[in-house]
Each structure stands twice: as C-alpha cells, then as structure tokens.
Design an enzyme around this catalytic site. Structure first.
Site, PDB file in Angstrom:
ATOM      1  N   ASP A 111      48.916  35.185  44.152  1.00 29.76           N
ATOM      2  CA  ASP A 111      49.643  35.332  45.420  1.00 29.76           C
ATOM      3  C   ASP A 111      48.992  34.620  46.614  1.00 29.76           C
ATOM      4  OD1 ASP A 111      51.275  36.978  43.910  1.00 29.76           O
ATOM      5  OD2 ASP A 111      50.328  38.826  44.594  1.00 29.76           O
ATOM      6  N   GLY A 149      54.795  36.578  44.508  1.00 27.93           N
ATOM      7  CA  GLY A 149      53.925  36.514  45.686  1.00 27.93           C
ATOM      8  C   GLY A 149      53.783  37.844  46.394  1.00 27.93           C
ATOM      9  N   SER A 151      44.128  36.101  41.921  1.00 27.69           N
ATOM     10  CA  SER A 151      45.517  36.481  42.208  1.00 27.69           C
ATOM     11  C   SER A 151      46.345  35.224  42.388  1.00 27.69           C
ATOM     12  CB  SER A 151      45.585  37.307  43.497  1.00 27.69           C
ATOM     13  OG  SER A 151      46.932  37.486  43.867  1.00 27.69           O
ATOM     14  N   ASP A 171      43.159  42.478  45.896  1.00 25.74           N
ATOM     15  CA  ASP A 171      42.523  43.310  46.927  1.00 25.74           C
ATOM     16  C   ASP A 171      42.421  44.775  46.522  1.00 25.74           C
ATOM     17  OD1 ASP A 171      45.255  43.577  47.227  1.00 25.74           O
ATOM     18  OD2 ASP A 171      45.173  43.796  49.405  1.00 25.74           O
TER      19      ASP A 171
HETATM   20  O1  F6P Z   1      50.048  40.083  42.284  1.00 25.90           O
HETATM   21  C1  F6P Z   1      50.503  39.239  41.283  1.00 25.90           C
HETATM   22  C2  F6P Z   1      51.943  39.514  40.936  1.00 25.90           C
HETATM   23  O2  F6P Z   1      52.347  38.591  39.931  1.00 25.90           O
HETATM   24  C3  F6P Z   1      52.902  39.477  42.122  1.00 25.90           C
HETATM   25  O3  F6P Z   1      53.237  38.169  42.498  1.00 25.90           O
HETATM   26  C4  F6P Z   1      54.047  40.282  41.585  1.00 25.90           C
HETATM   27  O4  F6P Z   1      54.757  40.911  42.626  1.00 25.90           O
HETATM   28  C5  F6P Z   1      53.362  41.317  40.725  1.00 25.90           C
HETATM   29  O5  F6P Z   1      52.081  40.816  40.406  1.00 25.90           O
HETATM   30  C6  F6P Z   1      54.090  41.663  39.452  1.00 25.90           C
HETATM   31  O6  F6P Z   1      53.388  42.684  38.824  1.00 25.90           O
HETATM   32  P1  F6P Z   1      53.672  43.143  37.324  1.00 25.90           P
HETATM   33  O7  F6P Z   1      53.168  42.078  36.409  1.00 25.90           O
HETATM   34  O8  F6P Z   1      52.903  44.405  37.207  1.00 25.90           O
HETATM   35  O9  F6P Z   1      55.155  43.307  37.193  1.00 25.90           O
END
Ligand code: F6P
Length: 366
Positions: A150, A193, A148, A103
C-alpha cells in the site's frame, strides 16, 4: 552467540522473502545465530521458531509471498499470548527480533517490547521460568521493516512490495487495454491500497488513465459530470479506449464510498456516454508473484540495516523501523511514524488534505 530472529507479519508483500534472506545472512555474517519465526505472531505463541542457516534461504530472492508464513493471531492480542511468546523466545535464547509487516504488525511489536520486562517478571513469579534462565534476557530489542503493497506509512518514501504491486497493476492494465482498444470499450479497474491512493495514482500516471479516484482527493458532488466531460473530451480527440482507475478506498467529498459499479453505470449510461463498459477488480494478483528488482534491493539493504540496528540497540533506545528517504536507508522512530500515519487517516476523514499530505511526508529524526 547472540541470537537474532526474523518474522513476517500481516498481509504478505513481494520482497518479504528477500528481507528474511537478508536478515538471516547478515546476522550470520555478523557472527550471530539466525532464527525464523514461522506464521507471524502465531509462531511466537506456539514456539515455531527454527534456527536458520545461510543455505536455508537460498532462492528466497525471487519467490513471491512469504515462505515463512504469516497469520492473524488473536492470542497475541491478549497478554497471556504475549507472555507465552516471551517464554518461547527466551527458551530459544532470543531477545532481538526483526519484524517485516504493516503498521498494525509493527505497533504490536512495539507494545510487546515495552511489556517485555513485566512479562518476564510474570514468567518467573508464575514459576514458568527460573530467574537464572531469564537473567540474560531482561530486555527485548525490536526493529521494523515495512512490508506492504500500500505504501501507506508516513516517514518512508517507499514500503517493501509497493513497487512490485505497481508494476503488476501496470502490466494488467496494458493487457486490458488491448481489449479496450479493439472494442472501443471502457474499463474500470479497481486496485488495492486500503486507505491509501498511492497505487491508483501512480498506476494512473504510468498507464495514462483517463480518470482516477483516490481517497486523498475525494471527488466533489459533481464528479459524475466531471468524469463524463473528461472521458467525452478524450473520445472526441480520437481515443478508442477509456481507462478509469479506482482505489478500493475511494470516496466522495461527503465521505460516501465511490464503487467501481457506480463508475461503470455512469460510463454505460444510455442517456450519457453509452460506452460498452466492463469492471476489473484486480484483487490479489497485485500482491502475488515475484518481487521486482527495486523491492529485492530495498529489502536486502533494509535487512542489513535492521541487523545493525538490533546489534547497536540498548534497553534505552527507541524502537526503530528502517525507512528509505531520498534514496538513503535510514533508521526512524517507529511509533512517531505509526502515529503520523494514523493522523493522516484522521485528516483525510476530516477532509483536511493539506494536513494529510504534510503528515504523510513528515520527516522524523534518525
Ligand atoms: O494491506 C495490503 C492489502 O492488500 C490492502 O491493499 C487490501 O485492502 C488488504 O490488504 C486485503 O487484505 P486481505 O488479503 O486480508 O483480504
């Protein structure tokens, strides 16, 4: 020839490559030139925009991550960065862009589209581009595809990557269960998530977990007793293992985070369950690896619809994203979905879960 570009942005998700393949091939099929923007918004700012042919995306369906890259781009948050992005697009003859991301990335895209005419004016008045260069590109058309793991966007039943992540989580829980059963252990498994409990809830259902923690149903003050009672009941029934799945965004009713460690401590409690307990934070294995068939299909069908949307868009039309609703691929207004998603987060914060659920299920006019 009309030129259509595709870009992936935000965290990678399985199926993004299938989106790229689908958009590129559908664009070519419709008689357009296809381009890939590399490294997300960064590539727009630096001008890393490459013409892509049918054969360039061969093999993309089965690859994990995003082969054209993604990045967090601070420059794009500032107007001069977006002006540079507009210039690079015009220099490549592109005024139609399909963006696959979460989003946040899609909101950035909508802002870029609404600013576009004024960015173009600035480019001319600053002498960066000539009036005749910009004349055919006075409007930008954008379409979003929700990539995503999530599954956290209102207005669509599923996001590209969620099915793969869920499937990976279940596979991992199955592996862990072997050790849990053999040693009669308890495992606390933390899943991703962000603010959404979809992955934890569905993984709990799919693996028959003993207990789950999700942000949408914060546990009351007595959660320790509630969990202990249920775990004990299952053990008394002869279960040799205990599996607790906790969403990374889990909270209690007072808004305090419930961490995996808190749950581990409770299961180990020498005055309570006394279970031999381990915690496993699944982390990025959930996001990696090839997409499952469901995500490949979703990405492919939505990529086709995204190109059709771009070709039919007018300067007046609302920015759309491609959703799946009751198994149908449909176009929906992007900002209505983003706003509803933000309201869901607020409703959860305010502990109005009925409202949160209603907003998450909101239907938007096509
Ligand atoms: O939005 C996808 C996601 O994997 C979430 O589930 C998680 O909180 C976040 O991204 C982790 O982000 P990064 O890879 O930047 O640590």
């Amino acid at each position: 020839k009309k030129k259509i570009a595709v870009m992936t942005s935000g965290g990678d998700s399985p199926g993004m490559n299938a989106v790229v393949r689908s958009v590129v091939r559908m664009a070519i099929y419709m008689g357009c030139d296809a381009f890939c923007v590399y490294e997300g918004y960064q590539g727009l700012v630096t001008g890393d925009i490459r013409k892509t042919e049918w054969n360039d995306v061969r093999g993309y369906l089965s690859e994990g991550g995003t082969l054209i890259g993604t990045a967090r781009c601070m420059e794009f948050y500032e107007r001069p960065g977006r002006r540079l992005a507009a210039k690079n697009m015009i220099l490549n003859g592109i005024d139609a862009l399909a963006i696959c991301g979460g989003d946040g990335s899609l909101t950035g895209a909508d802002k870029f589209r609404s600013e576009w005419p004024s960015l173009v004016d600035e480019l001319v008045s600053m002498g960066e581009l000539k009036e005749e260069q910009v004349a055919p590109y006075r409007h930008l058309n954008i379409v979003g595809l929700v990539g995503s793991i999530d599954n956290d966007l209102s207005g669509t039943d599923n996001t590209i990557g969620a099915a793969s992540a869920l499937s990976r989580i279940c596979e991992m829980v199955d592996y862990i269960e072997a050790t849990a059963s053999s040693h009669q252990r308890a495992f606390v498994i933390e899943v991703m998530g962000r603010h959404c409990g979809y992955l934890a809830l569905m993984a709990g259902v799919a693996t028959g977990a003993d207990f789950i923690f999700i942000p949408e149903k914060p546990r009351g003050d007595n959660w320790q007793q509630d969990m202990t009672k249920i775990v004990k009941k299952h053990r008394d029934l002869g279960k040799r293992k205990t599996i607790v799945i906790i969403a990374e965004g889990a909270k209690d009713i007072n808004g305090n985070k419930i961490s995996s460690q808190m749950v581990v401590d409770l299961l180990k409690d020498p005055n309570g369950l006394k279970l031999d307990t381990r915690a496993t934070i699944l982390g990025h294995v959930q996001r990696g690896g090839p997409a499952v068939a469901e995500d490949r299909i979703l990405a492919t069908l939505q990529g086709v619809e995204a190109v059709k949307t771009l070709l039919e868009a007018t300067p007046e039309s609302e920015t759309c994203f491609i959703a799946i609703t009751e198994n149908k691929i449909v176009r929906k207004p992007l900002m209505a979905a983003v706003e509803a998603t933000q309201q869901v987060a607020k409703a959860i914060e305010a502990q109005d879960f009925t409202k949160a659920m209603a907003l998450r299920d909101t239907e938007f006019a096509e």
